[in-house]
Design a protein around this motif. Structure first.
Motif, PDB file in Angstrom:
ATOM      1  N   MET A 166       0.999  -1.014   0.066  1.00 17.08           N
ATOM      2  CA  MET A 166      -0.045   0.104   0.064  1.00 17.08           C
ATOM      3  C   MET A 166       1.108   1.286   0.000  1.00 17.08           C
ATOM      4  N   ARG A 167       0.651   2.093  -0.916  1.00 15.06           N
ATOM      5  CA  ARG A 167       1.412   3.252  -1.035  1.00 15.06           C
ATOM      6  C   ARG A 167       1.008   4.526  -0.110  1.00 15.06           C
ATOM      7  N   SER A 168      -0.186   4.375   0.326  1.00  9.03           N
ATOM      8  CA  SER A 168      -0.740   5.550   1.353  1.00  9.03           C
ATOM      9  C   SER A 168      -1.693   5.187   2.313  1.00  9.03           C
ATOM     10  N   ASP A 169      -1.923   5.852   3.320  1.00 15.17           N
ATOM     11  CA  ASP A 169      -2.817   5.642   4.378  1.00 15.17           C
ATOM     12  C   ASP A 169      -4.349   5.272   3.624  1.00 15.17           C
ATOM     13  N   GLU A 170      -4.667   6.170   2.696  1.00 19.40           N
ATOM     14  CA  GLU A 170      -5.758   5.883   2.051  1.00 19.40           C
ATOM     15  C   GLU A 170      -6.053   4.647   1.421  1.00 19.40           C
ATOM     16  N   GLU A 171      -4.827   4.369   0.668  1.00 25.02           N
ATOM     17  CA  GLU A 171      -5.293   2.783   0.143  1.00 25.02           C
ATOM     18  C   GLU A 171      -5.288   1.869   0.944  1.00 25.02           C
ATOM     19  N   LEU A 172      -4.376   1.897   2.128  1.00 23.95           N
ATOM     20  CA  LEU A 172      -4.531   0.958   3.093  1.00 23.95           C
ATOM     21  C   LEU A 172      -6.049   1.093   3.799  1.00 23.95           C
ATOM     22  N   LYS A 173      -6.668   2.305   3.856  1.00 23.03           N
ATOM     23  CA  LYS A 173      -8.087   2.142   4.438  1.00 23.03           C
ATOM     24  C   LYS A 173      -8.869   1.602   3.343  1.00 23.03           C
ATOM     25  N   ILE A 174      -8.713   1.747   2.324  1.00 22.66           N
ATOM     26  CA  ILE A 174      -9.625   1.356   1.112  1.00 22.66           C
ATOM     27  C   ILE A 174      -9.581  -0.231   1.279  1.00 22.66           C
ATOM     28  N   VAL A 175      -8.422  -0.888   1.424  1.00 21.87           N
ATOM     29  CA  VAL A 175      -8.177  -2.369   1.332  1.00 21.87           C
ATOM     30  C   VAL A 175      -8.863  -2.998   2.556  1.00 21.87           C
ATOM     31  N   LYS A 176      -8.622  -2.157   3.620  1.00 19.90           N
ATOM     32  CA  LYS A 176      -8.918  -2.562   4.887  1.00 19.90           C
ATOM     33  C   LYS A 176     -10.462  -2.760   4.995  1.00 19.90           C
ATOM     34  N   ASP A 177     -11.169  -1.688   4.269  1.00 16.52           N
ATOM     35  CA  ASP A 177     -12.550  -1.457   4.098  1.00 16.52           C
ATOM     36  C   ASP A 177     -13.026  -2.659   3.489  1.00 16.52           C
ATOM     37  N   PHE A 178     -12.642  -3.029   2.183  1.00 13.25           N
ATOM     38  CA  PHE A 178     -13.087  -3.976   1.238  1.00 13.25           C
ATOM     39  C   PHE A 178     -12.912  -5.388   1.821  1.00 13.25           C
ATOM     40  N   PHE A 179     -11.779  -5.689   2.484  1.00 18.03           N
ATOM     41  CA  PHE A 179     -11.888  -7.099   3.044  1.00 18.03           C
ATOM     42  C   PHE A 179     -11.955  -7.202   4.646  1.00 18.03           C
ATOM     43  N   ARG A 180     -12.981  -6.422   5.156  1.00 20.21           N
ATOM     44  CA  ARG A 180     -13.359  -6.062   6.408  1.00 20.21           C
ATOM     45  C   ARG A 180     -13.792  -7.439   7.271  1.00 20.21           C
ATOM     46  N   GLU A 181     -14.648  -8.061   6.336  1.00 18.37           N
ATOM     47  CA  GLU A 181     -15.390  -9.284   6.896  1.00 18.37           C
ATOM     48  C   GLU A 181     -14.313 -10.525   6.822  1.00 18.37           C
ATOM     49  N   TYR A 182     -13.167 -10.292   6.477  1.00 15.71           N
ATOM     50  CA  TYR A 182     -12.152 -11.471   6.501  1.00 15.71           C
ATOM     51  C   TYR A 182     -11.101 -10.976   7.439  1.00 15.71           C
ATOM     52  N   SER A 183     -11.118  -9.864   7.938  1.00 16.07           N
ATOM     53  CA  SER A 183      -9.940  -9.583   8.884  1.00 16.07           C
ATOM     54  C   SER A 183     -10.204  -9.381  10.092  1.00 16.07           C
ATOM     55  N   MET A 184      -9.323  -9.595  10.936  1.00 22.30           N
ATOM     56  CA  MET A 184      -9.475  -9.678  12.323  1.00 22.30           C
ATOM     57  C   MET A 184      -8.706  -8.707  13.273  1.00 22.30           C
ATOM     58  N   PRO A 185      -8.915  -8.064  14.101  1.00 23.62           N
ATOM     59  CA  PRO A 185      -8.203  -7.188  14.748  1.00 23.62           C
ATOM     60  C   PRO A 185      -6.609  -7.510  15.386  1.00 23.62           C
ATOM     61  N   ASP A 186      -6.679  -8.766  15.426  1.00 26.66           N
ATOM     62  CA  ASP A 186      -5.294  -9.275  15.930  1.00 26.66           C
ATOM     63  C   ASP A 186      -4.502  -9.966  14.794  1.00 26.66           C
ATOM     64  N   ASP A 187      -4.815  -9.665  13.789  1.00 27.74           N
ATOM     65  CA  ASP A 187      -3.789 -10.265  12.575  1.00 27.74           C
ATOM     66  C   ASP A 187      -2.665  -9.649  12.649  1.00 27.74           C
ATOM     67  N   GLU A 188      -1.590 -10.662  12.264  1.00 30.21           N
ATOM     68  CA  GLU A 188      -0.162 -10.124  12.480  1.00 30.21           C
ATOM     69  C   GLU A 188       0.244  -9.224  11.239  1.00 30.21           C
ATOM     70  N   TYR A 189      -0.365  -9.676  10.159  1.00 27.70           N
ATOM     71  CA  TYR A 189      -0.225  -8.929   9.075  1.00 27.70           C
ATOM     72  C   TYR A 189      -1.165  -8.001   8.378  1.00 27.70           C
ATOM     73  N   GLY A 190      -1.889  -7.675   9.112  1.00 28.55           N
ATOM     74  CA  GLY A 190      -3.035  -6.368   8.802  1.00 28.55           C
ATOM     75  C   GLY A 190      -3.727  -7.001   7.615  1.00 28.55           C
ATOM     76  N   PRO A 191      -4.155  -6.106   6.778  1.00 31.97           N
ATOM     77  CA  PRO A 191      -4.930  -6.668   5.540  1.00 31.97           C
ATOM     78  C   PRO A 191      -4.747  -7.822   4.638  1.00 31.97           C
ATOM     79  N   TRP A 192      -3.095  -7.856   4.627  1.00 30.18           N
ATOM     80  CA  TRP A 192      -2.828  -9.185   3.976  1.00 30.18           C
ATOM     81  C   TRP A 192      -3.387 -10.502   4.312  1.00 30.18           C
TER      82      TRP A 192
END
Length: 94
Positions: free
Chosen positions: A1-27
């Motif tokens: 991710m090149r910017s915080d905005e891109e990171l937010k977009i990816v996090k929002d898109f994969f929200r249902e597949y992510s958990m707060p304690d994920d070690e590698y974030g949105p990956w």
């Protein structure tokens, strides 16, 4: 991710597949999403294969109880045996 905005977009898109304690974030969420897609494809492929088998096997019904009685009483009466596993005596005991 090149910017915080891109990171937010990816996090929002994969929200249902992510958990707060994920070690590698949105990956990790992306990986879970990809794994779900692969699992669905594999299930579809297996269903396609088993449906063909089910159509062929559909006319074959379960054998009657009398057949199983005959197998145990007559057909297999000479071949009843036990399967066992040999254990060495006093193994590991001093």
């Amino acid at each position: 991710m090149r910017s915080d905005e891109e990171l937010k977009i990816v996090k929002d898109f994969f929200r249902e597949y992510s958990m707060p304690d994920d070690e590698y974030g949105p990956w990790t969420g992306i990986h879970r999403f990809q794994q779900e897609v692969l699992d669905k494809r594999l299930a579809k492929k297996h269903k396609k294969e088993t449906d063909k088998i089910d159509v062929i096997m559909n006319p074959i019904k379960d054998a009657p109880k009398e057949f199983f009685d005959w197998v145990w009483d007559t057909g297999m009466s000479f071949a009843r045996y036990l399967i066992y596993k040999e254990v060495k005596k006093r193994q590991g005991i001093m």
